[in-house]
Every structure is written in structure tokens, then in C-alpha cells.
Design a protein around this motif. Structure first.
Motif, PDB file in Angstrom:
ATOM      1  N   GLU A 137      26.392  49.200  65.207  1.00  0.00           N
ATOM      2  CA  GLU A 137      26.261  47.788  64.827  1.00  0.00           C
ATOM      3  C   GLU A 137      27.582  47.139  64.443  1.00  0.00           C
ATOM      4  O   GLU A 137      27.879  46.026  64.870  1.00  0.00           O
ATOM      5  N   GLY A 138      28.378  47.803  63.617  1.00  0.00           N
ATOM      6  CA  GLY A 138      29.623  47.166  63.218  1.00  0.00           C
ATOM      7  C   GLY A 138      30.395  48.007  62.221  1.00  0.00           C
ATOM      8  O   GLY A 138      29.826  48.842  61.522  1.00  0.00           O
ATOM      9  N   MET A 139      31.702  47.784  62.169  1.00  0.00           N
ATOM     10  CA  MET A 139      32.568  48.452  61.204  1.00  0.00           C
ATOM     11  C   MET A 139      33.873  47.676  61.140  1.00  0.00           C
ATOM     12  O   MET A 139      34.387  47.209  62.160  1.00  0.00           O
ATOM     13  N   GLU A 140      34.443  47.599  59.918  1.00  0.00           N
ATOM     14  CA  GLU A 140      35.567  46.699  59.673  1.00  0.00           C
ATOM     15  C   GLU A 140      36.921  47.297  59.996  1.00  0.00           C
ATOM     16  O   GLU A 140      37.899  47.073  59.286  1.00  0.00           O
ATOM     17  N   HIS A 141      37.046  48.060  61.077  1.00  0.00           N
ATOM     18  CA  HIS A 141      38.339  48.642  61.429  1.00  0.00           C
ATOM     19  C   HIS A 141      39.407  47.553  61.484  1.00  0.00           C
ATOM     20  O   HIS A 141      39.263  46.556  62.188  1.00  0.00           O
ATOM     21  N   GLN A 142      40.483  47.767  60.750  1.00  0.00           N
ATOM     22  CA  GLN A 142      41.502  46.725  60.533  1.00  0.00           C
ATOM     23  C   GLN A 142      42.060  46.201  61.851  1.00  0.00           C
ATOM     24  O   GLN A 142      42.560  46.950  62.670  1.00  0.00           O
ATOM     25  N   SER A 143      41.938  44.899  62.041  1.00  0.00           N
ATOM     26  CA  SER A 143      42.409  44.163  63.221  1.00  0.00           C
ATOM     27  C   SER A 143      41.734  44.601  64.518  1.00  0.00           C
ATOM     28  O   SER A 143      42.117  44.146  65.596  1.00  0.00           O
ATOM     29  N   ALA A 144      40.701  45.444  64.426  1.00  0.00           N
ATOM     30  CA  ALA A 144      39.989  45.903  65.624  1.00  0.00           C
ATOM     31  C   ALA A 144      38.535  46.190  65.257  1.00  0.00           C
ATOM     32  O   ALA A 144      38.050  47.313  65.317  1.00  0.00           O
ATOM     33  N   ILE A 145      37.816  45.153  64.877  1.00  0.00           N
ATOM     34  CA  ILE A 145      36.465  45.274  64.324  1.00  0.00           C
ATOM     35  C   ILE A 145      35.479  45.745  65.390  1.00  0.00           C
ATOM     36  O   ILE A 145      35.445  45.222  66.505  1.00  0.00           O
ATOM     37  N   ALA A 146      34.678  46.752  65.027  1.00  0.00           N
ATOM     38  CA  ALA A 146      33.622  47.223  65.917  1.00  0.00           C
ATOM     39  C   ALA A 146      32.467  46.231  65.907  1.00  0.00           C
ATOM     40  O   ALA A 146      32.010  45.802  64.848  1.00  0.00           O
ATOM     41  N   TYR A 147      31.975  45.902  67.105  1.00  0.00           N
ATOM     42  CA  TYR A 147      30.866  44.945  67.211  1.00  0.00           C
ATOM     43  C   TYR A 147      29.783  45.510  68.123  1.00  0.00           C
ATOM     44  O   TYR A 147      30.049  45.852  69.276  1.00  0.00           O
ATOM     45  N   GLY A 148      28.543  45.566  67.610  1.00  0.00           N
ATOM     46  CA  GLY A 148      27.420  46.021  68.423  1.00  0.00           C
ATOM     47  C   GLY A 148      26.119  45.369  68.023  1.00  0.00           C
ATOM     48  O   GLY A 148      25.065  46.015  68.023  1.00  0.00           O
ATOM     49  N   ASN A 149      26.190  44.088  67.678  1.00  0.00           N
ATOM     50  CA  ASN A 149      25.020  43.385  67.121  1.00  0.00           C
ATOM     51  C   ASN A 149      24.260  42.575  68.161  1.00  0.00           C
ATOM     52  O   ASN A 149      23.550  41.628  67.823  1.00  0.00           O
ATOM     53  N   TRP A 172      38.905  41.714  52.062  1.00  0.00           N
ATOM     54  CA  TRP A 172      38.370  42.560  50.996  1.00  0.00           C
ATOM     55  C   TRP A 172      38.040  43.944  51.536  1.00  0.00           C
ATOM     56  O   TRP A 172      37.066  44.120  52.249  1.00  0.00           O
ATOM     57  N   GLY A 173      38.891  44.893  51.231  1.00  0.00           N
ATOM     58  CA  GLY A 173      38.727  46.255  51.707  1.00  0.00           C
ATOM     59  C   GLY A 173      39.917  46.683  52.527  1.00  0.00           C
ATOM     60  O   GLY A 173      40.503  47.741  52.301  1.00  0.00           O
ATOM     61  N   ASN A 174      40.302  45.840  53.496  1.00  0.00           N
ATOM     62  CA  ASN A 174      41.429  46.181  54.350  1.00  0.00           C
ATOM     63  C   ASN A 174      42.752  45.729  53.746  1.00  0.00           C
ATOM     64  O   ASN A 174      43.703  46.500  53.681  1.00  0.00           O
ATOM     65  N   HIS A 187      35.265  46.076  47.946  1.00  0.00           N
ATOM     66  CA  HIS A 187      35.164  45.918  49.388  1.00  0.00           C
ATOM     67  C   HIS A 187      33.855  45.224  49.760  1.00  0.00           C
ATOM     68  O   HIS A 187      33.843  44.162  50.381  1.00  0.00           O
ATOM     69  N   GLU A 188      32.754  45.866  49.382  1.00  0.00           N
ATOM     70  CA  GLU A 188      31.456  45.447  49.915  1.00  0.00           C
ATOM     71  C   GLU A 188      30.838  44.268  49.175  1.00  0.00           C
ATOM     72  O   GLU A 188      30.229  43.395  49.797  1.00  0.00           O
ATOM     73  N   GLY A 189      30.967  44.233  47.850  1.00  0.00           N
ATOM     74  CA  GLY A 189      30.413  43.102  47.104  1.00  0.00           C
ATOM     75  C   GLY A 189      31.124  41.802  47.419  1.00  0.00           C
ATOM     76  O   GLY A 189      30.494  40.761  47.626  1.00  0.00           O
ATOM     77  N   PHE A 190      32.457  41.856  47.484  1.00  0.00           N
ATOM     78  CA  PHE A 190      33.222  40.651  47.794  1.00  0.00           C
ATOM     79  C   PHE A 190      32.967  40.193  49.230  1.00  0.00           C
ATOM     80  O   PHE A 190      32.885  38.994  49.502  1.00  0.00           O
ATOM     81  N   ALA A 191      32.866  41.139  50.166  1.00  0.00           N
ATOM     82  CA  ALA A 191      32.588  40.759  51.555  1.00  0.00           C
ATOM     83  C   ALA A 191      31.193  40.155  51.688  1.00  0.00           C
ATOM     84  O   ALA A 191      30.988  39.176  52.425  1.00  0.00           O
ATOM     85  N   THR A 192      30.222  40.718  50.967  1.00  0.00           N
ATOM     86  CA  THR A 192      28.858  40.196  51.032  1.00  0.00           C
ATOM     87  C   THR A 192      28.774  38.823  50.373  1.00  0.00           C
ATOM     88  O   THR A 192      28.066  37.921  50.865  1.00  0.00           O
ATOM     89  N   TYR A 193      29.491  38.643  49.277  1.00  0.00           N
ATOM     90  CA  TYR A 193      29.510  37.312  48.651  1.00  0.00           C
ATOM     91  C   TYR A 193      30.208  36.297  49.551  1.00  0.00           C
ATOM     92  O   TYR A 193      29.858  35.106  49.538  1.00  0.00           O
ATOM     93  N   SER A 194      31.174  36.735  50.346  1.00  0.00           N
ATOM     94  CA  SER A 194      31.845  35.836  51.282  1.00  0.00           C
ATOM     95  C   SER A 194      30.856  35.208  52.251  1.00  0.00           C
ATOM     96  O   SER A 194      31.020  34.051  52.659  1.00  0.00           O
ATOM     97  N   GLU A 195      29.829  35.965  52.626  1.00  0.00           N
ATOM     98  CA  GLU A 195      28.790  35.406  53.492  1.00  0.00           C
ATOM     99  C   GLU A 195      28.135  34.198  52.817  1.00  0.00           C
ATOM    100  O   GLU A 195      27.899  33.157  53.456  1.00  0.00           O
TER     101      GLU A 195
END
Length: 388
Positions: A137-149, A172-174, A187-195
Motif C-alpha cells: 500500500e505505501g511506505m515513506e521511503h525518503q524522496s522515493a515513496i512507495a505507492y500501491g493504493n 515528520w520522520g524523514n 513520525h506517525e502522530g504528526f504525519a496523521t495530524y497533517s492529514e
């Protein structure tokens, strides 16, 4: 590989607190397959039926963010330019998804623009931004984000959840990295709040509140926000650090009750720790410094308790005296815990400040009463208070 880290691929010093300041990555793959990795492609050499791709990362990088993708990719690019930065966005997709991707991925422009407004310039302009189609589904690899949604937006979000969440991780995280998995909520709380902030920026404050209400449904209260230190005590399937972290930031915003100041805290926290590390204590110290108040009891409550405080209340109409009273207190909370809670009586908002001791306030006689109308992270219990 967020917990196992890059040691799955090659020998490395695999710990959050140790980042190389840059990386040069070489991959030889059978022609005509393409290999995508972090950073920017600086060379490709074909020899004996193989192509060797060399990618260069120009910035510090978490070792778990180092990755590669090998596939029969098709590439297209979109230039990004704002008042803060300019760089090239590149997208790598499978051939049969090229047409839909060329439309679907244009939303990245607005997402990055909003995040730059919230926090500051995109962290990796020299490495660009990439979305790479993957079988998960996805992963935040820096500057090369995995996308499978599967190229789908959520209607109530107005965007693709994976693109929105994983792109937030570039900040947040990278860029800002926790020194220990104990503080993974950074990492995860700040990214989720960003949504939620994105929803507010695109749909308004009421939509932001509704989105947070949806997030709160997924909190299980299995463990505190801060986890045990010096062990990899975290599983990304545990949603609490995501959703609980987001709701704690929202609750802090309600307590500060000054959106300009709250936004300044987020931007300053990012600016102070970009390309580096941060702890939960660093965030607490910044909040105290910026507000001029002691938020230690607030953070102690939300950092170290498995469940949130419970607000007990009773609305009592005294027909004999012709007045209404509201009784309230926090339970399941630290003894020194107190924070403001917004209530709504009919169409008017009021602020109460419960502690762990019963209090009462005379309030207007209500046709409707909404407790915690701005959805701070507290539980509620309508109880019976035996007045003496």
C-alpha cells in the motif's frame, strides 16, 4: 522494513539515532528492467545484459528509508515550483497504469504546497520527489515513496490517503527523526495530524473536526503514546501512535486556543530539528517556551497513560430556583491534570476547566448541551453527582 531496517539489504548500523549524511547506491538489474532508489539518478551503464543504476542521496537519511524498486516502469515528470522551493517530481508506474497515474498524481502539487505552508520548504529539493508504484500500500521511503493504493481518493478526505500521509513523512520522520522508537509518534502522530490540517485547509474547520472524529474511532488505547526506550517496541499495525498522536496535537491546539501560536510551534519544532533528531521532551520544552506556561502535566497525562482522561459530568436543572447547574470533573487522570474543555449550550460556546475535583458552574437553561464540542481527546461519562 521500518523495524528491521536496511540490514535486510546490506550491512548497516541500523538505529534511528545514526544517520549517514548522504548515500551513493548502485544496483545492477537485468535489462530492460528499471531500478528506482532514493535520491537522484546520476548514472546508468548497460553491460552484459545488465544495467547498473547509480542513485545519489544528498541529505541525511534514516537507514530504514533506504530502498529500491525494480520493475518494468514507465516514468513521467512534473516540475514543482512555489515561493519556498523548486524541484522535479518524478513518477514511476507500471505501463497499464500510466494514463490514470498522469491524472491521479497531479494532486501531489497541492499536497506539497499545503505542507510547505504548514511547516516549511520541502526538505529534499536536490533529490526531488518520487512516487513509485509498489506491490504494497505505501511506505515513506525518503524522496522515493512507495505507492500501491490503486489510484483512489477518499471522498471525505478529498485526496489519496497514502499520498497525503506518506508525503507528510518527508517532514515528520524523514527530516525530523525520533532518536528512539519510544518517540515514534513524532513520525506517525504528526504525519496523521497533517492529514487533518490538509482537510481544514481544503474543506474548512468543520470538515477538519469531522476528520478527527473519524480518526478517534481507531484509537484502541493499548499502550501510552511514549513507548519503552532502547528497544524496538513498536509495530506499525498498532494505530495508537498514529491516531492518538494526532488527537493529542489537536487537543493541545484547543488548550492553547491561539491558532497563530500553535502554527508557530509546529513550524519552529520542524525548523529546529530538520535534518536531525527530536524527542518528545524537546516538543514539551518548546511548547512551554512558546506559550510561557507549564504544559508538563498535560504532556505527562497524554505521554505516559494508556487511556485518555474521562470527563464526568451532570447537567442539573433546579426547577425550584429556576436555574441550571453543570457539575464536572476529570477521572482516570493524574492528580495535577487540568485543561479547558469547550461546551456548547444551544448555539453559544462556553469554556470550563475541569480538574480531578468536582466543580460546579451555573449555566443557561439548555435545550441542547454538547460537551467537548471541539473534540479534544477526552472520554465522557454522564454520571450522577450526589449533591450535599
Amino acid at each position: 522494513c521500518e523495524l528491521s531496517g536496511s540490514s535486510l539489504w546490506w550491512p548497516s548500523k541500523d538505529h534511528l539515532s545514526d544517520e549517514p549524511d548522504s548515500m551513493t547506491l548502485h544496483y545492477s538489474v537485468p535489462a530492460p528492467l528499471y531500478c528506482v532508489a532514493n535520491g537522484i539518478l546520476i548514472d546508468s551503464v548497460a553491460e552484459n545484459g545488465y544495467i547498473t543504476y547509480t542513485w545519489k542521496v544528498h541529505y541525511p537519511i534514516n537507514t530504514y528509508n533506504a530502498t529500491f524498486y525494480i520493475g518494468n516502469y514507465r516514468k513521467f515528470t512534473i516540475p514543482y515550483q512555489s515561493d519556498s522551493s523548486q524541484f522535479l517530481m518524478s513518477f514511476f508506474v507500471l505501463p497499464y497504469n500510466l494514463t490514470k497515474a498522469q491524472t491521479h498524481f497531479t494532486q501531489v502539487i497541492d499536497i506539497i504546497n499545503k505542507y510547505e505552508h504548514f511547516y516549511g520548504a520541502y526538505p529534499w529539493p536536490n533529490d526531488g520527489y518520487k512516487l513509485v508504484e509498489s506491490p504494497y500500500e505505501g511506505m515513506e521511503h525518503q524522496s522515493a515513496i512507495a505507492y500501491g493504493n490503486r489510484y483512489k481518493n477518499l471522498s471525505y478526505l478529498g485526496a489519496d490517503y497514502i499520498i497525503l500521509h506518506e508525503t507528510a513523512h518527508e517532514w515528520w520522520g524523514n527530516s525530523v527523526t525520533a532518536t528512539d522508537y519510544a518517540d515514534i509518534w513524532i513520525h506517525e502522530g504528526f504525519a496523521t495530524y497533517s492529514e487533518a490540517l490538509y482537510v481544514e485547509a481544503t474543506q474548512g474547520y468543520e470538515a477538519y473536526l469531522r476528520y478527527l472524529l473519524v480518526q478517534s474511532i481507531f484509537i484502541r488505547n493499548k499502550q501510552p503514546l511514549i513507548l519503552p526506550r532502547s528497544v524496538n517496541f513498536w509495530d506499525y499495525n498498532d494505530g495508537d501512535v498514529y491516531f492518538k498522536g494526532s488527537l493529542v496535537l489537536h487537543t493541545l491546539r484547543n488548550c492553547i486556543n491561539n491558532d497563530s501560536l500553535f502554527s508557530d510551534i509546529l513550524r519552529t519544532f520542524y525548523r529546529q530539528h530538520r535534518y536531525s533528531f527530536a524527542t518528545s521532551q524537546d516538543f514539551l520544552d518548546l511548547v512551554n517556551a512558546k506559550t510561557g506556561q507549564d504544559y508538563t502535566p498535560f504532556f505527562r497525562q497524554y505521554y505516559y497513560n494508556r487511556s485518555c482522561p474521562e470527563l464526568q459530568w451532570e447537567y442539573y436543572y433546579d426547577a425550584y430556583q429556576g436555574k441550571a447547574l453543570l457539575f464536572y470533573r476529570f477521572q482516570k487522570a493524574n492528580e495535577d491534570f487540568s485543561m479547558p474543555v469547550r461546551i456548547k449550550i444551544d448555539d453559544t460556546a462556553y469554556l470550563i476547566r475541569p480538574t480531578t475535583q468536582w466543580q460546579k458552574a451555573e449555566v443557561p437553561i439548555a435545550k441542547t448541551l454538547v460537551i467537548n464540542s471541539n473534540y479534544s481527546y477526552v472520554a465522557q461519562k454522564h454520571t450522577k453527582y450526589f449533591r450535599k
